[in-house]
Design a protein around this motif. Structure first.
Motif, mmCIF file in Angstrom:
data_model
loop_
_atom_site.group_PDB
_atom_site.id
_atom_site.type_symbol
_atom_site.label_atom_id
_atom_site.label_comp_id
_atom_site.label_asym_id
_atom_site.label_seq_id
_atom_site.Cartn_x
_atom_site.Cartn_y
_atom_site.Cartn_z
ATOM 1 N N THR A 77 40.033 42.118 32.550
ATOM 2 C CA THR A 77 40.042 43.333 33.354
ATOM 3 C C THR A 77 41.407 43.474 34.033
ATOM 4 O O THR A 77 42.163 42.499 34.136
ATOM 5 N N VAL B 121 34.198 39.094 28.681
ATOM 6 C CA VAL B 121 35.062 39.757 29.658
ATOM 7 C C VAL B 121 35.449 38.760 30.746
ATOM 8 O O VAL B 121 34.583 38.106 31.341
ATOM 9 N N VAL B 122 36.743 38.645 31.002
ATOM 10 C CA VAL B 122 37.256 37.832 32.095
ATOM 11 C C VAL B 122 37.472 38.768 33.286
ATOM 12 O O VAL B 122 38.338 39.645 33.248
ATOM 13 N N ASP B 123 36.684 38.589 34.326
ATOM 14 C CA ASP B 123 36.699 39.501 35.474
ATOM 15 C C ASP B 123 37.786 39.064 36.453
ATOM 16 O O ASP B 123 37.572 38.188 37.297
ATOM 17 N N SER C 16 33.609 45.688 31.910
ATOM 18 C CA SER C 16 32.579 44.660 32.014
ATOM 19 C C SER C 16 31.326 45.011 31.226
ATOM 20 O O SER C 16 30.517 44.121 30.923
ATOM 21 N N ALA D 216 37.649 48.159 35.719
ATOM 22 C CA ALA D 216 37.113 46.816 35.485
ATOM 23 C C ALA D 216 35.601 46.863 35.280
ATOM 24 O O ALA D 216 35.055 46.171 34.407
ATOM 25 N N ASP D 217 34.918 47.679 36.047
ATOM 26 C CA ASP D 217 33.466 47.815 35.892
ATOM 27 C C ASP D 217 33.114 48.362 34.511
ATOM 28 O O ASP D 217 32.150 47.911 33.879
ATOM 29 N N THR E 85 39.111 48.813 40.152
ATOM 30 C CA THR E 85 37.734 48.319 40.128
ATOM 31 C C THR E 85 36.863 49.170 39.217
ATOM 32 O O THR E 85 36.011 48.641 38.484
ATOM 33 N N VAL F 3 39.165 40.990 38.723
ATOM 34 C CA VAL F 3 38.910 41.518 40.061
ATOM 35 C C VAL F 3 38.186 40.457 40.876
ATOM 36 O O VAL F 3 38.511 40.187 42.040
ATOM 37 N N ASP F 4 37.205 39.831 40.245
ATOM 38 C CA ASP F 4 36.476 38.758 40.924
ATOM 39 C C ASP F 4 37.370 37.543 41.135
ATOM 40 O O ASP F 4 37.338 36.908 42.191
ATOM 41 N N TRP G 281 38.256 40.344 26.565
ATOM 42 C CA TRP G 281 38.854 41.317 27.471
ATOM 43 C C TRP G 281 39.269 40.656 28.782
ATOM 44 O O TRP G 281 38.544 39.811 29.307
ATOM 45 N N THR H 189 35.802 31.306 31.604
ATOM 46 C CA THR H 189 34.942 32.272 30.927
ATOM 47 C C THR H 189 34.610 31.826 29.510
ATOM 48 O O THR H 189 33.463 31.916 29.063
#
Length: 274
Positions: A192, A233-235, A227, A223-224, A220, A237-238, A190, A271
């Motif tokens: 986000t 999961v590739v975040d 997660s 995305a949460d 966000t 947002v971070d 995934w 990731t």
């Protein structure tokens, strides 16, 4: 009467994100008609597409100049002959997207592995719209599916509710994964949604014309939720931050710049090799 206030982006900008052959490739003669649809001759059309491809190759070469990242590319868990299906909206469909950069990264760094990156991004599509097309998109199959959907789900029109609610987005994404598991042996990853530059969004002529807005709080929240899924999961947002570095966004504040697309590829590689 012509609407003098209509927003008409340059043809090259449209070609970057609009790929009618993915939606209507079954229509006789479409391929031959595509240059004229974008107001170009065949040679100009080919040159514009080639220029986007050159940029993504250069972006891949730039990434591989980092010895640590190049080492990680060698450790990516793709096997010889794997087909990688890149699923998403315009951020994926973009002719200089993360998927196109990844294709060049793998070709340059692992030429003997015969890896394929199939760009199945569909501009302006929500999770619900992709779900409708999903079974047909799984042909001819895939060994990996990298899914970056949801950015259009959280679009608000005239500051109304998101186009797809958070609960519906989560359900739709779950169904995409479930259907793929029934029909393929693909491993799932995934992405986000990518944060936006809200000031640029508000100033964009295209989004003002369409009364389209995005809120990073909506992004966000989705995305949460993503997660919490079981698959990797590739975040983003971070990876981008909120607020993001302005250099990671294009002029409209939603679509990443080439540097932003590189950031997505870097986050994905990191990731998968963590």
């Amino acid at each position: 009467m012509t609407n003098k206030t209509a927003y008409s982006p340059p043809a090259a900008d449209q070609l970057q994100y609009v790929h009618l052959e993915k939606l209507y490739g079954y229509l006789p003669g479409l391929s031959d008609a595509l240059p004229a649809i974008f107001g170009m001759g065949p040679q100009e059309y080919a040159e514009v597409r080639a220029e986007f491809d050159n940029r993504t190759r250069d972006a891949a070469t730039d990434l591989l100049a980092d010895a640590e990242l190049a080492s990680r590319v060698e450790r990516l868990p793709f096997r010889r002959g794997d087909r990688i299906l890149a699923v998403g909206d315009s951020i994926t469909d973009d002719l200089q997207s993360w998927a196109e950069i990844l294709r060049h990264v793998l070709t340059l760094a692992r030429p003997d592995d015969d890896l394929t990156v199939a760009n199945a991004g569909l501009s302006a599509h929500t999770t619900a719209m992709v779900l409708r097309r999903w079974p047909s998109m799984l042909h001819p199959g895939a060994d990996w599916i990298i899914c970056g959907l949801g950015g259009n789900d959280v679009t608000r029109i005239a500051d109304s509710k998101p186009q797809v609610t958070l609960a519906e987005s989560v359900d739709n994404l779950g169904e995409l994964s479930r259907i793929a598991a029934e029909r393929t042996q693909a491993q799932w990853v995934w992405l986000t949604p990518v944060p936006v530059d809200e000031e640029r969004v508000a100033a964009s002529p295209a989004f003002r014309y369409g009364a389209s807005t995005w809120r990073n709080s909506d992004i966000t929240a989705l995305a949460d939720a993503i997660s919490a899924f079981d698959e990797p999961v590739v975040d983003l947002v971070d990876a981008f931050g909120t607020p993001s570095d302005p250099a990671l966004h294009g002029p409209d504040g939603v679509h990443p710049s080439l540097a932003g697309q590189q950031r997505i590829v870097t986050a994905l590689i990191e990731t998968l090799t963590a």
